[in-house]
Motif scaffolding. Structure first.
Motif, PDB file in Angstrom:
ATOM      1  N   LEU A 388      -3.381   3.726  48.712  1.00 42.13           N
ATOM      2  CA  LEU A 388      -4.569   3.091  47.999  1.00 42.13           C
ATOM      3  C   LEU A 388      -5.149   3.830  46.925  1.00 42.13           C
ATOM      4  CD1 LEU A 388      -7.000   2.400  51.010  1.00 42.13           C
ATOM      5  CD2 LEU A 388      -5.736   0.607  49.669  1.00 42.13           C
ATOM      6  N   ARG A 389      -4.935   3.148  45.613  1.00 42.84           N
ATOM      7  CA  ARG A 389      -5.448   3.952  44.386  1.00 42.84           C
ATOM      8  C   ARG A 389      -6.430   2.825  43.780  1.00 42.84           C
ATOM      9  NH1 ARG A 389       0.113   2.947  43.413  1.00 42.84           N
ATOM     10  NH2 ARG A 389       0.379   1.687  41.646  1.00 42.84           N
ATOM     11  N   LEU A 390      -7.205   3.484  42.730  1.00 43.78           N
ATOM     12  CA  LEU A 390      -8.196   2.744  41.841  1.00 43.78           C
ATOM     13  C   LEU A 390      -7.736   3.113  40.548  1.00 43.78           C
ATOM     14  CD1 LEU A 390     -11.805   2.788  43.397  1.00 43.78           C
ATOM     15  CD2 LEU A 390     -10.423   0.787  42.415  1.00 43.78           C
ATOM     16  N   VAL A 391      -7.472   2.322  39.607  1.00 42.54           N
ATOM     17  CA  VAL A 391      -7.001   2.887  38.245  1.00 42.54           C
ATOM     18  C   VAL A 391      -7.963   1.964  37.292  1.00 42.54           C
ATOM     19  CG1 VAL A 391      -5.247   2.664  36.275  1.00 42.54           C
ATOM     20  CG2 VAL A 391      -4.728   2.606  38.876  1.00 42.54           C
ATOM     21  N   SER A 392      -8.868   3.044  36.420  1.00 45.81           N
ATOM     22  CA  SER A 392      -9.662   2.201  35.758  1.00 45.81           C
ATOM     23  C   SER A 392      -9.192   1.416  34.454  1.00 45.81           C
ATOM     24  CB  SER A 392     -10.462   3.499  34.910  1.00 45.81           C
ATOM     25  OG  SER A 392      -9.527   4.130  34.036  1.00 45.81           O
ATOM     26  N   THR A 393      -9.909   0.400  34.197  1.00 47.13           N
ATOM     27  CA  THR A 393      -9.522  -0.474  33.181  1.00 47.13           C
ATOM     28  C   THR A 393     -10.414  -0.464  31.929  1.00 47.13           C
ATOM     29  OG1 THR A 393     -10.745  -2.382  34.261  1.00 47.13           O
ATOM     30  CG2 THR A 393      -8.293  -1.983  34.614  1.00 47.13           C
ATOM     31  N   GLY A 394     -10.322  -1.179  30.673  1.00 42.61           N
ATOM     32  CA  GLY A 394     -11.409  -1.352  29.830  1.00 42.61           C
ATOM     33  C   GLY A 394     -10.908  -0.340  28.737  1.00 42.61           C
ATOM     34  N   ASP A 395     -11.886  -0.299  27.728  1.00 36.88           N
ATOM     35  CA  ASP A 395     -11.437   0.235  26.604  1.00 36.88           C
ATOM     36  C   ASP A 395     -12.134   1.768  26.217  1.00 36.88           C
ATOM     37  OD1 ASP A 395      -9.859  -1.872  25.822  1.00 36.88           O
ATOM     38  OD2 ASP A 395     -11.702  -2.866  25.006  1.00 36.88           O
ATOM     39  N   SER A 396     -12.685   2.144  27.210  1.00 35.56           N
ATOM     40  CA  SER A 396     -13.666   3.499  26.989  1.00 35.56           C
ATOM     41  C   SER A 396     -12.502   4.576  26.842  1.00 35.56           C
ATOM     42  CB  SER A 396     -14.129   3.913  28.584  1.00 35.56           C
ATOM     43  OG  SER A 396     -14.745   5.074  28.722  1.00 35.56           O
ATOM     44  N   ASP A 397     -12.912   5.514  26.156  1.00 37.66           N
ATOM     45  CA  ASP A 397     -12.369   6.949  25.982  1.00 37.66           C
ATOM     46  C   ASP A 397     -11.920   7.702  27.133  1.00 37.66           C
ATOM     47  OD1 ASP A 397     -12.180   6.228  23.013  1.00 37.66           O
ATOM     48  OD2 ASP A 397     -13.822   7.396  22.809  1.00 37.66           O
ATOM     49  N   LEU A 398     -12.607   7.452  28.338  1.00 39.81           N
ATOM     50  CA  LEU A 398     -12.567   7.917  29.424  1.00 39.81           C
ATOM     51  C   LEU A 398     -11.833   7.163  30.303  1.00 39.81           C
ATOM     52  CD1 LEU A 398     -13.234  10.945  31.260  1.00 39.81           C
ATOM     53  CD2 LEU A 398     -15.075   9.476  31.868  1.00 39.81           C
ATOM     54  N   SER A 399     -10.593   7.537  31.205  1.00 38.77           N
ATOM     55  CA  SER A 399      -9.889   6.908  31.972  1.00 38.77           C
ATOM     56  C   SER A 399      -9.567   7.728  33.063  1.00 38.77           C
ATOM     57  CB  SER A 399      -8.642   6.434  31.356  1.00 38.77           C
ATOM     58  OG  SER A 399      -7.804   7.612  31.044  1.00 38.77           O
ATOM     59  N   TRP A 400      -9.317   6.897  34.424  1.00 41.26           N
ATOM     60  CA  TRP A 400      -9.259   7.892  35.560  1.00 41.26           C
ATOM     61  C   TRP A 400      -8.438   6.929  36.565  1.00 41.26           C
ATOM     62  CZ3 TRP A 400     -11.202   4.586  39.257  1.00 41.26           C
ATOM     63  CH2 TRP A 400     -12.283   3.898  38.948  1.00 41.26           C
ATOM     64  N   ILE A 401      -7.759   7.853  37.216  1.00 42.34           N
ATOM     65  CA  ILE A 401      -7.016   7.309  38.591  1.00 42.34           C
ATOM     66  C   ILE A 401      -7.289   8.249  39.699  1.00 42.34           C
ATOM     67  CG2 ILE A 401      -4.764   6.952  39.498  1.00 42.34           C
ATOM     68  CD1 ILE A 401      -3.454   6.900  36.881  1.00 42.34           C
ATOM     69  N   VAL A 402      -7.769   7.468  40.777  1.00 43.46           N
ATOM     70  CA  VAL A 402      -8.103   8.157  42.208  1.00 43.46           C
ATOM     71  C   VAL A 402      -7.198   7.463  43.386  1.00 43.46           C
ATOM     72  CG1 VAL A 402     -10.175   6.863  42.381  1.00 43.46           C
ATOM     73  CG2 VAL A 402      -9.859   9.020  43.515  1.00 43.46           C
ATOM     74  N   GLY A 403      -6.829   8.250  44.174  1.00 41.69           N
ATOM     75  CA  GLY A 403      -6.051   7.625  45.262  1.00 41.69           C
ATOM     76  C   GLY A 403      -5.863   8.491  46.510  1.00 41.69           C
ATOM     77  N   ALA A 404      -5.428   7.690  47.543  1.00 43.38           N
ATOM     78  CA  ALA A 404      -5.146   8.294  48.922  1.00 43.38           C
ATOM     79  C   ALA A 404      -3.797   7.834  49.337  1.00 43.38           C
ATOM     80  CB  ALA A 404      -6.150   7.855  49.860  1.00 43.38           C
ATOM     81  N   PHE A 405      -3.238   8.839  50.097  1.00 45.59           N
ATOM     82  CA  PHE A 405      -1.851   8.534  50.456  1.00 45.59           C
ATOM     83  C   PHE A 405      -1.595   9.127  52.022  1.00 45.59           C
ATOM     84  CE2 PHE A 405       2.548  10.396  51.038  1.00 45.59           C
ATOM     85  CZ  PHE A 405       3.481   9.164  50.549  1.00 45.59           C
ATOM     86  N   TYR A 406      -0.813   8.141  52.632  1.00 43.89           N
ATOM     87  CA  TYR A 406      -0.570   8.645  53.971  1.00 43.89           C
ATOM     88  C   TYR A 406       0.900   8.267  54.245  1.00 43.89           C
ATOM     89  CZ  TYR A 406      -0.428   8.653  59.285  1.00 43.89           C
ATOM     90  OH  TYR A 406      -0.048   8.850  60.581  1.00 43.89           O
ATOM     91  N   ASN A 407       1.682   9.051  54.928  1.00 45.11           N
ATOM     92  CA  ASN A 407       3.134   8.924  55.078  1.00 45.11           C
ATOM     93  C   ASN A 407       3.402   9.618  56.546  1.00 45.11           C
ATOM     94  OD1 ASN A 407       6.202   9.745  55.009  1.00 45.11           O
ATOM     95  ND2 ASN A 407       5.945   8.253  53.813  1.00 45.11           N
ATOM     96  N   LYS A 408       4.205   8.762  57.467  1.00 45.51           N
ATOM     97  CA  LYS A 408       4.401   9.256  58.723  1.00 45.51           C
ATOM     98  C   LYS A 408       6.042   8.928  58.984  1.00 45.51           C
ATOM     99  CE  LYS A 408       3.563   9.401  63.734  1.00 45.51           C
ATOM    100  NZ  LYS A 408       2.678   9.022  64.855  1.00 45.51           N
ATOM    101  N   SER A 409       6.563   9.848  59.294  1.00 45.58           N
ATOM    102  CA  SER A 409       8.371   9.569  59.521  1.00 45.58           C
ATOM    103  C   SER A 409       8.549  10.025  60.853  1.00 45.58           C
ATOM    104  CB  SER A 409       9.187  10.270  58.542  1.00 45.58           C
ATOM    105  OG  SER A 409       9.237  11.499  58.584  1.00 45.58           O
TER     106      SER A 409
END
Length: 820
Positions: A388-409
């Motif tokens: 799951l991740r959130l990726v900022s949109t828009g024209d702001s000078d500040l941008s960000w990405i935040v996410g979480a990851f799970y993997n099981k093999s």
């Protein structure tokens, strides 16, 4: 030699002989032609290759088609800094970025330093390139956004999405003839896109079937295992015929690749795609030749040809891969929410000649005149992934990405070795005193491994000025590995120990081991735009590969001497994570109104605690160990240009210097006391070159486009790829060898109208014969640098050999597209 190019060659000649006629009348339009913009999403944001401040190569449909790229090994020839050794389809080809590899060449040498993705999800598969929009190759550690396994980089297959506004499809095929092959190669398939609800719901399906006949002959197969002589009098044709069988073109493959995708876009803020992909491979054998690779005392040595293997058994391997995935994108106005869920499954069933390994153990097997052995392997792996991740949109000078990851093999593997007829020989000739073993099961192993990885990650970017931007990234991870295994030697216990004829004892008690760790990865990037067409960037990034357990039972102390021991010493049970830190300075430039792209990067990568494939001292059980520190530095250059008169060209160059930066005692084996001349030859030393990749790589592609025959489009394409020599072992120690440099040329002629195209091509135009990799070393044939390291009875060994290039292939492709 069997070669069937005549009809295809005449067809190619006829196209090449077509007069150019009138060159394009639209000279002004040609002058304004620009390099096609390729959008990529490797940074988790959409942007062009030239805009992305990192070292990324994107191969779109044009390049893939022009250079007849069909699999990973073809991709690597056009990506600076990427090496993929073509070892045939039977086993995974090693993927190496910037020389980051310590494993010796041969089967099982892929170290997992590069992760492959289908869309948003990891999938360890050599995907056949059908209905693929583009392939993105990220060079350098990608740990913050992509996590474990991206020690060197990442490869992403971006599939075409279902289209909700058009009904379309294509039918395609390929017919080819390869030198040294007795049969024609065939490939065919279709792609179909169907809107179910206009602009809302669409279905896309594709299917491809490949029949590659192969070109290596297995001409020395045991006719009846356990009865037939494996080494008859090779000068007696009648005795050879009674004991030996042959199979021509024994390294072919039959592969079916399919996909069905359902895309739902009910409004302008939700886009979701449910995808099912599968690939079933039936691979017949190895692309290894034993030409000039047998011992001087071996009677077969002068008989084996350039395209012959001397294995005693056929070596098929069936691999089934599937991926069920759901990718959802939601526009939240302030950010894009992306969810990627996947369930990947792999099943593999194979057989291989194991005779040489058992003879090397020097247990006396070779005294049985009909001795031979084979191994059957069954493996299953299931991997669940959620991101799951959130990726900022828009024209702001500040941008960000935040996410979480799970993997099981979850992995389970079985390996069974069989020695037909040996039980009766031992009971009769050696008077072993036990019981017969009808199933001939000499050895069995079972491995179970479960890996769970969790992570949170993010990036924060700030556009300080119109020219200058900064990005900081981090990933915080935690993983746990549970592994266990059990081994048994049923034939020994039955024939020599008096156990029941069907007895098998698998004891997991002392083998279960757990490894866990947590940590963080960091990234810093800054880029500066001198103009809208010239950008420089500097990156510091980290990558890692998880540690784990080898799941091998601990050896008893003292070690029993009355039976074969299959166990691990204390230092052989666990291996630790290894990490890379990459420092990179790059430039991306566009010139002459986007008619020329010139990109370059210089890099320095520090590698700590490098993992390496190894074996236990007792029983030669495959394990992973940690070696030493290493460093890789170099330069990577790529260029693409639109030239006058319908000519376009692209070129790449890479120089890589990868070496150990500290000693690695006992890297290959413990053969003597530390500090002796003999042990030094089997240790890694500071400054030793790393194996598996060339120091120099170069590629050049040229395309000429014009109109002929009343408006039909003719494309003439030439491709040249070159690599310098490759060494098979760290520092050429332990009898490693240097594989000579080689160059390959490909040509193609494509004739097309709006709805159809026909392409005539020649791969390996000059029928170059070259080694791509090597299995084991010359100690197998009595030529070890130190004679005491020669294996038991090298006159009988047939293990050492070379993987070779596919010979010249002439073919014709067609494609028909339609819209309804």
């Amino acid at each position: 030699m069997n070669f069937q190019p005549s009809l295809l060659s005449l067809a190619i000649a006829s196209v090449l002989a077509v007069p150019a006629g009138t060159v394009l009348a639209e000279d002004l339009a040609a002058q304004e032609q620009q390099i096609e913009v390729i959008n990529v999403t490797a940074t988790r944001r959409s942007g062009t290759v030239q805009e992305a401040p990192l070292n990324i190569t994107a191969l779109d449909n044009d390049v893939i088609a022009q250079q007849n790229i069909s699999e990973l090994a073809d991709i690597a020839r056009w990506v600076p800094g990427l090496t993929i050794t073509d070892q045939g389809g039977r086993e995974a080809s090693p993927i190496i970025v910037r020389g980051l590899n310590t494993n010796s060449s041969g089967p099982g040498s892929d170290g997992g330093t590069v992760s492959t993705y289908i869309g948003e999800l990891p999938a360890a598969v050599d995907l056949k390139l059908v209905d693929v929009e583009r392939v993105e190759v990220l060079i350098g550690p990608q740990g913050t956004l992509y996590g474990a396994g991206t020690l060197g980089g990442a490869i992403r297959y971006i599939l075409n999405k279902p289209e909700t506004d058009v009904t379309s499809g294509s039918i395609f095929g390929d017919l080819s003839s390869t030198a040294e092959s007795d049969s024609l190669g065939k490939q065919g398939g279709f792609i179909f896109n169907l809107p179910l609800i206009s602009d809302t719901l669409a279905l896309r399906a594709s299917l491809n079937y490949l029949n590659d006949p192969g070109y290596i002959d297995y001409n020395y197969l045991v006719r009846e295992p356990g009865v037939s002589l494996t080494d008859p009098d090779w000068s007696d044709s009648a005795e050879v015929a009674d004991n030996i069988s042959r199979k021509a073109d024994a390294n072919g493959e039959k592969t079916t690749t399919g996909r069905i995708a359902l895309r739902w876009t009910p409004n302008d803020w939700l886009d979701s795609t449910l995808n099912y992909y599968f690939q079933n491979e039936e691979i017949e054998g190895r692309g290894i030749t034993h030409y000039d690779a047998l011992g001087a005392a071996n009677p077969l040595q002068p008989l084996v040809g350039k395209y012959e293997s001397a294995y005693r058994y056929e070596e098929p391997n069936d691999i089934d891969n599937s991926l069920l995935s759901l990718e959802v994108s939601v526009d939240l106005e302030f950010a894009e929410l992306v969810s990627a869920t996947g369930l990947a499954k792999t099943e593999e069933q194979g057989q291989r000649d194991q005779t040489d390994l058992l003879m090397r153990l020097d247990y006396g097997y070779e005294e049985f005149p009909a001795f031979s052995a084979f191994t059957r392997e069954d493996e299953e792996e299931e991997i669940f992934t959620q991101e799951l991740r959130l990726v900022s949109t828009g024209d702001s000078d500040l941008s960000w990405i935040v996410g979480a990851f799970y993997n099981k093999s979850e992995f389970e593997g079985y390996s069974r070795e069989y020695t037909p007829g040996f039980d009766q020989y031992a009971l009769t000739e050696w008077e072993a005193g036990g019981n017969p073993r009808p199933d001939a099961l000499e050895y069995i192993s079972v491995d179970d491994t479960e890996v769970t990885e969790k992570a949170i990650f993010g990036e924060l970017g700030y556009q300080l000025t119109e020219q200058l931007a900064f990005t900081l990234g981090a990933r915080f991870y935690d993983y746990k590995v549970d592994s266990k295994s059990a081994y048994d030697t049923p034939l020994y216990n039955t024939v020599f120990g008096g156990a029941a004829s069907d007895a098998i004892t698998l004891d997991f008690t002392d083998s279960s081991v757990m490894a866990e760790d947590s940590g963080n990865l960091l990234k810093f990037n800054t880029n500066y735009k001198f103009t809208s067409d010239v950008m420089a960037y500097f990156t510091v990034s980290e990558g890692f590969r998880i540690g784990g357990t080898n799941g091998v039972a601990l050896c008893e102390d003292p070690l029993p001497t009355d039976s074969p021991q299959l166990c691990a010493l204390p230092n052989e049970r666990l291996f630790t994570p290894d990490t890379t830190t990459n420092y990179e300075l790059g430039f991306k430039t566009s010139w002459f109104k986007n008619k020329l792209h010139f990109n370059a990067a210089v890099f320095n990568v520090d590698w700590k605690d490098a993992q390496i494939s190894s074996t236990t001292v007792n029983g030669q059980i495959p394990i992973i160990a940690n070696a030493a520190s290493a460093n890789s530095k170099g330069v990577e250059i790529s260029a693409r240009a639109i030239l006058p008169n319908g000519v376009s060209t692209y070129a790449t160059y890479a120089y890589t210097r990868a070496k150990l930066t500290s000693d690695a005692p006992f890297l290959f084996a413990v053969v003597d006391d530390q500090g002796t001349e003999l042990q030094d030859f089997y240790d890694g030393k500071d400054g030793d070159r790393l194996p598996g990749s060339p120091e120099h790589q170069f590629s050049l592609g040229v395309n000429y486009q014009t109109e002929v025959l009343d408006g039909k489009q003719l494309d003439l394409t030439y491709g040249l790829t070159y690599q310098s020599d490759v060494i098979s072992k760290v520092g050429l120690r332990a009898d490693g060898e240097a594989l000579p440099a080689y160059a390959l040329s490909n040509v193609a002629a494509k004739l097309a109208e709006e709805s159809w195209s026909v392409t005539f091509y020649v791969d390996n135009l000059f029928d170059k014969y070259a080694f791509t990799s090597v299995r084991r070393d010359k100690g197998d044939i009595g030529l070890a640098t130190y004679p005491e390291m020669n294996v038991n009875d090298p006159a009988l060994q047939r293990n050492y050999g070379h993987y070779i290039l596919t010979p010249m292939t002439v073919g014709m492709k067609f494609n028909y597209q339609f819209e309804i």
